[in-house]
Design a protein around this motif. Structure first.
Motif, PDB file in Angstrom:
ATOM      1  N   GLY A  37       9.395  -9.420   1.256  1.00 29.24           N
ATOM      2  CA  GLY A  37      10.053 -10.263   2.266  1.00 29.24           C
ATOM      3  C   GLY A  37      11.563 -10.183   2.178  1.00 29.24           C
ATOM      4  O   GLY A  37      12.259 -10.088   3.197  1.00 29.24           O
ATOM      5  N   SER A  38      12.109 -10.191   0.962  1.00 33.72           N
ATOM      6  CA  SER A  38      13.572 -10.101   0.829  1.00 33.72           C
ATOM      7  C   SER A  38      14.076  -8.721   1.230  1.00 33.72           C
ATOM      8  O   SER A  38      15.176  -8.590   1.782  1.00 33.72           O
ATOM      9  N   LEU A  39      13.287  -7.670   0.968  1.00 36.14           N
ATOM     10  CA  LEU A  39      13.675  -6.330   1.417  1.00 36.14           C
ATOM     11  C   LEU A  39      13.711  -6.253   2.933  1.00 36.14           C
ATOM     12  O   LEU A  39      14.660  -5.705   3.524  1.00 36.14           O
ATOM     13  N   ILE A  40      12.692  -6.782   3.573  1.00 34.50           N
ATOM     14  CA  ILE A  40      12.643  -6.776   5.037  1.00 34.50           C
ATOM     15  C   ILE A  40      13.814  -7.563   5.606  1.00 34.50           C
ATOM     16  O   ILE A  40      14.478  -7.123   6.552  1.00 34.50           O
ATOM     17  N   PHE A  45      17.678  -7.884   8.900  1.00 34.54           N
ATOM     18  CA  PHE A  45      18.555  -9.023   9.200  1.00 34.54           C
ATOM     19  C   PHE A  45      19.622  -9.149   8.115  1.00 34.54           C
ATOM     20  O   PHE A  45      19.631 -10.120   7.358  1.00 34.54           O
ATOM     21  N   PRO A  46      20.515  -8.169   8.010  1.00 34.08           N
ATOM     22  CA  PRO A  46      21.493  -8.211   6.911  1.00 34.08           C
ATOM     23  C   PRO A  46      22.477  -9.359   7.094  1.00 34.08           C
ATOM     24  O   PRO A  46      22.802  -9.776   8.201  1.00 34.08           O
ATOM     25  N   SER A  47      22.939  -9.863   5.979  1.00 34.21           N
ATOM     26  CA  SER A  47      23.913 -10.948   5.993  1.00 34.21           C
ATOM     27  C   SER A  47      25.272 -10.382   6.367  1.00 34.21           C
ATOM     28  O   SER A  47      25.691  -9.338   5.860  1.00 34.21           O
TER      29      SER A  47
END
Length: 117
Positions: A37-40, A45-47
């Motif tokens: 989930g964090s990879l996706i 949806f990059p910060s």
């Protein structure tokens, strides 16, 4: 609510001790799903704030970064000179309310340039 949070925690802990293989399996599934989930999130949806840190000019090969710091230094020099003029005005007791507001503004601008924002 007959059972308290502490009792529920003790029950979960007791279950984990009695069923180590299931606990390990569930833990690994949870960690794997969280990682995926964090990879996706990072890919799709990059910060926007993640890459605002600029490397020091000494290590940068980009001319734009070097030009930006030169421009910032010039702006900071202008602000310092104007603040010196306002200091002389203060020493002569000739400051007005507009001058005080200008000092606040210049100080804030100086801090922004100094911190690289």
């Amino acid at each position: 609510m007959e059972t308290t949070l502490k009792e529920k925690g003790q029950k979960w802990l007791q279950w984990a001790v009695q069923n180590p293989k299931k606990f390990f399996t569930y833990s690994m599934i949870l960690l794997s799903v969280s990682f995926i989930g964090s990879l996706i999130q990072g890919i799709f949806f990059p910060s926007e704030t993640a890459f605002k840190i600029r490397p020091p000019v000494l290590y940068s090969k980009s001319k734009t970064t070097q030009n930006l710091t030169v421009i910032n230094d010039k702006e900071m020099g202008k602000i310092v000179n104007e603040l010196k003029v306002l200091k002389v005005k203060r020493d002569q007791n000739a400051l007005k309310k507009e001058d005080s507001l200008r000092i606040d503004y210049l100080f804030n601008q100086y801090q922004k340039l100094k911190n690289g924002h």
